[in-house]
Design an enzyme around this catalytic site. Sequence first.
Site, PDB file in Angstrom:
ATOM      1  N   TYR A   7       0.831  -1.210   0.000  1.00 32.84           N
ATOM      2  CA  TYR A   7       0.000   0.000   0.000  1.00 32.84           C
ATOM      3  C   TYR A   7       0.866   1.260   0.000  1.00 32.84           C
ATOM      4  O   TYR A   7       0.692   2.152  -0.840  1.00 32.84           O
ATOM      5  CB  TYR A   7      -0.930  -0.009   1.212  1.00 32.84           C
ATOM      6  N   LYS A  33       1.185   3.961  -3.178  1.00 28.90           N
ATOM      7  CA  LYS A  33       0.649   5.309  -3.035  1.00 28.90           C
ATOM      8  C   LYS A  33       1.739   6.375  -3.155  1.00 28.90           C
ATOM      9  O   LYS A  33       1.502   7.464  -3.692  1.00 28.90           O
ATOM     10  CB  LYS A  33      -0.100   5.437  -1.710  1.00 28.90           C
TER      11      LYS A  33
END
Length: 277
Positions: A155, A159
């Site tokens: 994640y 991002k």
Amino acid sequence: MKLDGQVAVITGAGRGIGRAIALAYAREGAKLALAARSEPELQEAVAAASELGAEAIAVPTDVTSQEDTERLAHRAVERFGRIDVLVNNAGMSGPVGPLQGNDVADWVSTISVNLTGTFLVCRAVIPTMLVQSGGKIINLSGAGATNAWSNMSAYCSSKAAVVRLTEVLAQELDGKGITVNALGPGSVHTSMWDRMTEQAADAGANFIHQLGLRVTSGGGASIDECAELAVWLASDESGALTGRLISAATDDFRRLAPRIEEIMSGDAYTLRRVGLD
């Protein structure tokens, strides 16, 4: 209305932040091409936007598919004649736990959705914006972009990469009337956050689990503020701002308009290395 007559393509629009942005755009007069993998949720979002007076279409889309993303752009232009705004919101939290224990397929899938999906939709939409000599691209970042969280390697990596992609693309499109910015939603209570914190609890990832508890108890960012920031970035109010990461949780974006020239002259709201003096 701030987006009257503008055509917006929004991915991940069936639920959570994407749906909130779609409805905020509908209230501001935009025409909508809404994309998501879940067609029932997508149809519900279209119905909700229509009730607000917006013209909206549903385009079931897997953002990791080049064919699907190109079809999304084609359908939007076919229906509305142009694309003025692109919101890349589709995303996933990915595996939670120490990197060496992550399922490889899940890790790669997270990168595919969060990063490659953003790349593919941009790639499909930009040619139309170039012909128009204008457009606004908004890529959803996340708290993992500016914070290194243990047990969230896929994640956080994806991002952070979305923010850097935003900066590179802004440079490539400089002078062509197209701005590209990243929107940091902060910690918003959505179904993805619920899943993430449940996984974190199982994996013993205390930091993200505690953050999840704060979000579900009302301590996170407002989904309405995320949608308001998405409207601001899509409207003329954001002017020539490009290549920046603006946070709904920590940045007073409502007061940034008079300072855009100043912001663009330095490194504010970017990913830059900071060293000792």
